[in-house]
Design a protein around this motif. Structure first.
Motif, PDB file in Angstrom:
ATOM      1  N   ASP A 149       0.806  -1.218   0.000  1.00  0.00           N
ATOM      2  CA  ASP A 149       0.000   0.000   0.000  1.00  0.00           C
ATOM      3  C   ASP A 149       0.841   1.271   0.000  1.00  0.00           C
ATOM      4  O   ASP A 149       0.310   2.371   0.150  1.00  0.00           O
ATOM      5  CB  ASP A 149      -0.931   0.013   1.217  1.00  0.00           C
ATOM      6  CG  ASP A 149      -2.156  -0.856   0.994  1.00  0.00           C
ATOM      7  OD1 ASP A 149      -2.498  -1.095  -0.180  1.00  0.00           O
ATOM      8  OD2 ASP A 149      -2.767  -1.292   1.973  1.00  0.00           O
ATOM      9  N   ARG A 170       0.425   4.580  -1.987  1.00  0.00           N
ATOM     10  CA  ARG A 170      -1.026   4.757  -1.974  1.00  0.00           C
ATOM     11  C   ARG A 170      -1.716   3.409  -1.851  1.00  0.00           C
ATOM     12  O   ARG A 170      -1.315   2.448  -2.514  1.00  0.00           O
ATOM     13  CB  ARG A 170      -1.486   5.468  -3.248  1.00  0.00           C
ATOM     14  CG  ARG A 170      -1.137   6.942  -3.210  1.00  0.00           C
ATOM     15  CD  ARG A 170      -1.256   7.625  -4.559  1.00  0.00           C
ATOM     16  NE  ARG A 170      -0.486   8.856  -4.544  1.00  0.00           N
ATOM     17  CZ  ARG A 170       0.774   8.958  -4.975  1.00  0.00           C
ATOM     18  NH1 ARG A 170       1.367   7.920  -5.498  1.00  0.00           N
ATOM     19  NH2 ARG A 170       1.410  10.103  -4.882  1.00  0.00           N
ATOM     20  N   SER A 216      -4.146   0.236  -2.263  1.00  0.00           N
ATOM     21  CA  SER A 216      -4.898  -0.379  -3.353  1.00  0.00           C
ATOM     22  C   SER A 216      -6.023  -1.218  -2.739  1.00  0.00           C
ATOM     23  O   SER A 216      -5.903  -1.660  -1.605  1.00  0.00           O
ATOM     24  CB  SER A 216      -4.003  -1.314  -4.164  1.00  0.00           C
ATOM     25  OG  SER A 216      -2.863  -0.647  -4.603  1.00  0.00           O
ATOM     26  N   LYS A 231      -7.513  -6.321  -5.473  1.00  0.00           N
ATOM     27  CA  LYS A 231      -6.470  -6.052  -6.456  1.00  0.00           C
ATOM     28  C   LYS A 231      -5.113  -6.518  -5.934  1.00  0.00           C
ATOM     29  O   LYS A 231      -4.303  -7.094  -6.673  1.00  0.00           O
ATOM     30  CB  LYS A 231      -6.447  -4.545  -6.724  1.00  0.00           C
ATOM     31  CG  LYS A 231      -5.902  -4.168  -8.066  1.00  0.00           C
ATOM     32  CD  LYS A 231      -6.015  -2.666  -8.272  1.00  0.00           C
ATOM     33  CE  LYS A 231      -4.842  -2.184  -9.101  1.00  0.00           C
ATOM     34  NZ  LYS A 231      -4.679  -0.735  -9.056  1.00  0.00           N
ATOM     35  N   LYS A 232      -4.891  -6.248  -4.639  1.00  0.00           N
ATOM     36  CA  LYS A 232      -3.637  -6.688  -4.026  1.00  0.00           C
ATOM     37  C   LYS A 232      -3.535  -8.206  -4.050  1.00  0.00           C
ATOM     38  O   LYS A 232      -2.499  -8.767  -4.397  1.00  0.00           O
ATOM     39  CB  LYS A 232      -3.559  -6.192  -2.573  1.00  0.00           C
ATOM     40  CG  LYS A 232      -2.841  -4.876  -2.421  1.00  0.00           C
ATOM     41  CD  LYS A 232      -2.704  -4.493  -0.965  1.00  0.00           C
ATOM     42  CE  LYS A 232      -4.040  -4.235  -0.324  1.00  0.00           C
ATOM     43  NZ  LYS A 232      -3.984  -3.536   0.945  1.00  0.00           N
ATOM     44  N   LEU A 243       1.288  -2.585  -8.885  1.00  0.00           N
ATOM     45  CA  LEU A 243      -0.020  -2.137  -8.381  1.00  0.00           C
ATOM     46  C   LEU A 243      -0.363  -0.714  -8.822  1.00  0.00           C
ATOM     47  O   LEU A 243      -1.524  -0.320  -8.800  1.00  0.00           O
ATOM     48  CB  LEU A 243      -0.067  -2.251  -6.849  1.00  0.00           C
ATOM     49  CG  LEU A 243      -0.418  -3.659  -6.344  1.00  0.00           C
ATOM     50  CD1 LEU A 243      -0.180  -3.759  -4.847  1.00  0.00           C
ATOM     51  CD2 LEU A 243      -1.858  -4.017  -6.665  1.00  0.00           C
ATOM     52  N   VAL A 244       0.633   0.071  -9.201  1.00  0.00           N
ATOM     53  CA  VAL A 244       0.321   1.422  -9.674  1.00  0.00           C
ATOM     54  C   VAL A 244      -0.095   1.395 -11.147  1.00  0.00           C
ATOM     55  O   VAL A 244      -0.299   2.442 -11.752  1.00  0.00           O
ATOM     56  CB  VAL A 244       1.505   2.406  -9.483  1.00  0.00           C
ATOM     57  CG1 VAL A 244       1.933   2.453  -8.043  1.00  0.00           C
ATOM     58  CG2 VAL A 244       2.680   2.045 -10.372  1.00  0.00           C
ATOM     59  N   GLN A 245      -0.219   0.186 -11.727  1.00  0.00           N
ATOM     60  CA  GLN A 245      -0.533   0.016 -13.146  1.00  0.00           C
ATOM     61  C   GLN A 245       0.416   0.836 -14.015  1.00  0.00           C
ATOM     62  O   GLN A 245      -0.001   1.742 -14.750  1.00  0.00           O
ATOM     63  CB  GLN A 245      -1.979   0.393 -13.425  1.00  0.00           C
ATOM     64  CG  GLN A 245      -2.932  -0.596 -12.783  1.00  0.00           C
ATOM     65  CD  GLN A 245      -4.378  -0.225 -12.997  1.00  0.00           C
ATOM     66  OE1 GLN A 245      -4.813   0.856 -12.617  1.00  0.00           O
ATOM     67  NE2 GLN A 245      -5.124  -1.114 -13.603  1.00  0.00           N
TER      68      GLN A 245
END
Lengths: 277, 268
Positions: A91, A94, A96, A100-101, A136-138
């Motif tokens: 996380d 930021r 998520s 998604k995680k 995770l930040v795409q």
């Protein structure tokens, strides 16, 4: 092709000396680019320039508007006084959504580490956690700095296989720094050989036969080069090339150890003639 | 009113609780980033701040905050490979230098010698309502600022390059942390004094570590331990007639030992 990030005439250094000078760099959407170079050649400095952690002494860096970077640093030393589970680490900075995680952890093969503290992970687990966080930040661009340090050969092969799979599925560009030439080079669209400046650049085939590259790596990494060449021979065979001769030729050069530089020059002259053979 | 609930005790308790709620916001980062000596140096600079503000008749809080910021900036400027001095040696020079200069400056002040002990060890029983107001306002500012920058500071603590890559600015966040630290020193000098300010930063956070599973939990537990230490320490001071500031610190040290014991029972 969308240009993701571009640097022109970059110079950077600490104190009086420049670690890097006159470096032009770019990476486009979906590309895999590898930076290779000896220790102290400015590989990490270039990465840190692109990330924004180091300001260039001269030159400019242009990013695509709204570019999302996923960064996997070379090493992470988390102080044991900081209580941080793997999930909480994902996380940063930021948070998520939980689902998604969970999906990303499964993808990176770290599902069983959900509540594990960040201290006490093995080298391979650590890198997969760092990778999951970066993804995770795409990101449009994934940056890995010596990502397989401290992994055994099987671990790093698995890690690179995962990266290629991710690139294929998510369509992201990958920029990595590595010293593991054989694995990395076969997976790269473009290789940049760095030693304070860009020595040579191009497809893996072009770079590995460039004299500048041979001068840097020719004597020290016989094993890995031989391994890479082996894979390379196979593709040549299919292309209707001169497979075996080619392979023997190179093995011969490398057998001569520190004379490799001189031979590399000869090699360069030989190479353009290859298609005609 | 008299006894434990007399007005000066209530004011002391409010001042102690206010500082105890503010200190862990910085204390956790001081522990995670290994800045304890930095806290010491900035804390010791407070004595010089007191002397200067009395000389030019400025509010003490303001003078202390100004000198603490200056010392913090000087340290940041000298912390450079070019200076060729290890961070610990540099902080040793700054910390004791600031204290020595401060003690000499105080000696020039007529009558201030008598108050020296109050600035070194705090005089929580002498805080007025105005001091309580300043402490709580300052505590609110510290909580708001660090809460606002929490994610960035936490990410940069783990790895500054991670923060840069996410578009954060670790350099700016570190300056914010330093300024907040200087503000805390200014608030805490009346409560525990210049010599024991680092104790308020480090001990509750360190005591909270074995009891915490996340950064936020560590912050909350440290606040709880800080408040408990302030109240029990004041009660102890009242009952046993011990000096108030050191009593607060002693209780937090007991919490630290208990926390470690509980932590090792859990893992062991």
């Amino acid at each position: 092709m969308t240009r993701l990030i571009e640097g022109r005439g970059l110079a950077a250094g600490f104190g009086g000396t420049d670690v890097l000078s006159g470096v032009d760099f770019h990476i486009d959407a979906g590309e895999i680019v590898t930076i290779v170079g000896p220790n102290g050649s400015g590989k990490s400095t270039l990465m840190r320039l692109l990330v924004g952690a180091v300001r260039p002494r001269s030159g400019t860096i242009t990013r695509a508007p709204g570019l999302r970077l996923g960064y996997v640093p070379q090493k992470l030393s988390i102080d044991p006084t900081l209580p941080l589970t793997v999930t909480r680490f994902l996380d940063l900075p930021r948070p998520s959504p939980r689902a998604k995680k969970a999906a990303m952890m499964e993808r990176c093969g770290i599902t069983d580490l959900t509540h594990h503290p960040m201290t006490g992970l093995s080298g391979g687990q650590y890198q997969r956690v760092l990778l999951a966080r970066a993804l995770l930040v795409q990101p449009q661009l994934l940056m890995l700095d010596e990502a397989t340090q401290g992994m055994d050969q099987r671990g790093s092969a698995g890690f690179y296989a995962l990266i290629e799979e991710l690139r294929r599925d998510l369509g992201l560009a990958v920029l990595m720094v590595s010293h593991e030439l054989h694995v990395v080079m076969s997976a790269s669209d473009r290789v940049i050989c760095l030693n304070g400046h860009v020595c040579c650049e191009g497809t893996p085939e072009i770079v590995r036969s460039a004299p500048e590259y041979r001068a840097l790596f020719g004597t020290g990494t016989q094993g890995t080069l031989a391994l890479y060449r082996h894979e390379h021979d196979h593709s040549h065979d299919h292309a209707g090339g001169d497979g075996h001769d080619h392979g023997h030729d190179h093995a011969h050069h490398h057998g001569q150890g520190h004379h490799a530089h001189a031979h590399a020059h000869a090699d360069k002259h030989a190479d353009p003639a290859e298609p005609a053979e | 009113m008299s006894g434990l609930l007399s007005e000066f005790m209530i004011r002391a308790a409010l001042a102690g609780v206010g500082v105890a709620l503010a200190a862990p916001w910085l204390g956790v980062f001081v522990v995670w980033r290994r800045m304890a000596y930095f806290g010491d140096a900035v804390g010791h600079a407070a004595v010089l701040g007191v002397a200067l503000s009395l000389m030019i008749q400025l509010p003490v809080t303001l003078g202390v905050a100004a000198v603490a910021v200056t010392v913090a900036l000087v340290i940041a400027a000298l912390e450079h490979p070019r200076v060729g001095l290890g961070a610990d040696a540099l902080l040793g020079v700054m910390s004791h230098g600031a204290l020595a200069f401060g003690l000499i400056a105080v000696s020039f002040l007529p009558g201030a010698r008598l108050n020296l002990e109050a600035y070194l060890f705090g005089d929580i029983l002498a805080v007025g309502w105005a001091d309580v107001g300043v402490i709580w306002a300052g505590a609110a500012v510290i909580a708001a600022v660090i809460g606002w920058r929490w994610r960035g500071l936490l990410t940069a603590t783990v790895n500054p390059d991670l923060a840069w890559s996410a578009g954060l600015n670790p350099d700016r966040d570190r300056r914010i942390l330093t300024l907040a630290l200087a503000l805390l020193v200014a608030l805490a000098i009346k409560v525990v004094g210049a010599l024991l300010i680092t104790a308020l930063l480090v001990i509750p956070a360190a005591a909270a570590r074995p009891l915490s599973r996340s950064p936020e939990m560590m912050l909350g537990v440290a606040m709880g331990i800080g408040v408990l230490s302030a109240l029990v320490g004041l009660g102890l001071s009242y009952a046993a007639d011990t000096p108030a500031g050191p009593s607060v610190v002693v209780v937090s040290v007991v919490c630290f030992v208990l926390g470690r014991a509980i932590g090792s029972l859990r893992t062991g």
